[in-house]
Design an enzyme around this catalytic site. Sequence first.
Site, short mmCIF file in Angstrom:
data_model
loop_
_atom_site.label_atom_id
_atom_site.label_comp_id
_atom_site.label_asym_id
_atom_site.label_seq_id
_atom_site.Cartn_x
_atom_site.Cartn_y
_atom_site.Cartn_z
N HIS A 81 0.80 -1.22 0.00
CA HIS A 81 0.00 0.00 0.00
C HIS A 81 0.84 1.27 0.00
O HIS A 81 0.31 2.36 -0.22
CB HIS A 81 -0.92 0.02 1.23
CG HIS A 81 -1.66 -1.26 1.43
ND1 HIS A 81 -1.24 -2.24 2.32
CD2 HIS A 81 -2.78 -1.75 0.84
CE1 HIS A 81 -2.07 -3.26 2.28
NE2 HIS A 81 -3.01 -2.99 1.39
N CYS A 103 3.51 -1.44 -4.15
CA CYS A 103 3.05 -1.76 -5.51
C CYS A 103 3.50 -0.66 -6.47
O CYS A 103 3.38 0.53 -6.15
CB CYS A 103 1.53 -1.86 -5.51
SG CYS A 103 0.82 -2.08 -7.16
N GLU A 133 -3.25 3.12 2.08
CA GLU A 133 -2.80 3.75 0.83
C GLU A 133 -2.99 5.27 0.85
O GLU A 133 -2.05 6.01 0.54
CB GLU A 133 -3.50 3.11 -0.38
CG GLU A 133 -2.92 3.59 -1.70
CD GLU A 133 -3.61 2.98 -2.91
OE1 GLU A 133 -3.61 3.63 -3.97
OE2 GLU A 133 -4.13 1.85 -2.81
N CYS A 198 -5.90 1.12 -10.59
CA CYS A 198 -4.96 0.20 -11.25
C CYS A 198 -5.73 -0.72 -12.20
O CYS A 198 -6.92 -1.00 -12.01
CB CYS A 198 -4.15 -0.59 -10.23
SG CYS A 198 -5.00 -2.00 -9.50
#
Length: 311
Positions: A81, A103, A133, A198
Amino acid sequence: MEVIKISPRGYCYGVVDAMVLALRTAQNFDLPRPIHILGMIVHNAHVVEAFEKQGIKTLDGEDRLALLDQVQEGTIIFTAHGVSPEVRKKARDKGLTVVDATCPDVTKTHDLIREKVAEGYHVLYIGKKGHPEPEGAMGIAPDHVHLVQKLEELEALDLPTDKLIVTNQTTMSQWDVKHLMDAILKRFPGVEVHNEICLATQVRQEAVAEQVGEADLCIVVGDPRSNNSNRLAQVSEEIADVPSYRIADLFELDIEWLRGKKNVAVTSGASTPTPLTKEVITFLEQFDEFNPATWEKKRTVNMAKILPTVK
């Protein structure tokens, strides 16, 4: 019972990469011990438990900076995150060895925020309060990044309109984001839009919207804290108009939900171990509401083997 297996579903590449990196860390005895993960590596309690058995302890809580106070030495793993620059600095100042499993899609958003703030922009960030996040993204420039989850929060903001961008948490529902994006464009017509959902999240949501229509019910296998799993259930109900339940695993499946149902769709969140989803599918395929012998739920998964293989 007829089972519609929504595809794609389950693990995304960012999740797999993060878990493999953590496993390699556990197997690398040159790295200092103990090894801690700063927050849940991915939002799945079964995965966290599996890592505990690998000798990696998870530090759980909303405030990453405060969690670091529990670590005095060894190796710290940042989760998929992402974390704020302040967290990175504190880890370095404590002399910890850092393994970064952020990520790449999250890193891309962080880079965008960093670049735009340096140019004098303010950032509207669509995300969920309390999720790690947004915590990491807002920490890049707390005075310039403004979290928006609800319309009323947007209405309360007074920001310059000449240098303003809007972006978002990568795991949000694209329909939720569109709802807020439209309101933001109406309030700030000159805003620069950067949609950062994403691809893995987007295609999984679209798969549910497009494939679940013939089902009487949709089962989403995912942890209660998995935002993308919860959003999949939301998409089923609000976009496809198909009732949905999110379950952590087979043992949360209520037999009563299945009565009178002929077709059940199954999908899973990006942090859900594949064997757990298969276990649910296998149970549903043999289920007969008129045959009590098919109602018993048994653990068929070896929980010691739910993590990805390190090649």
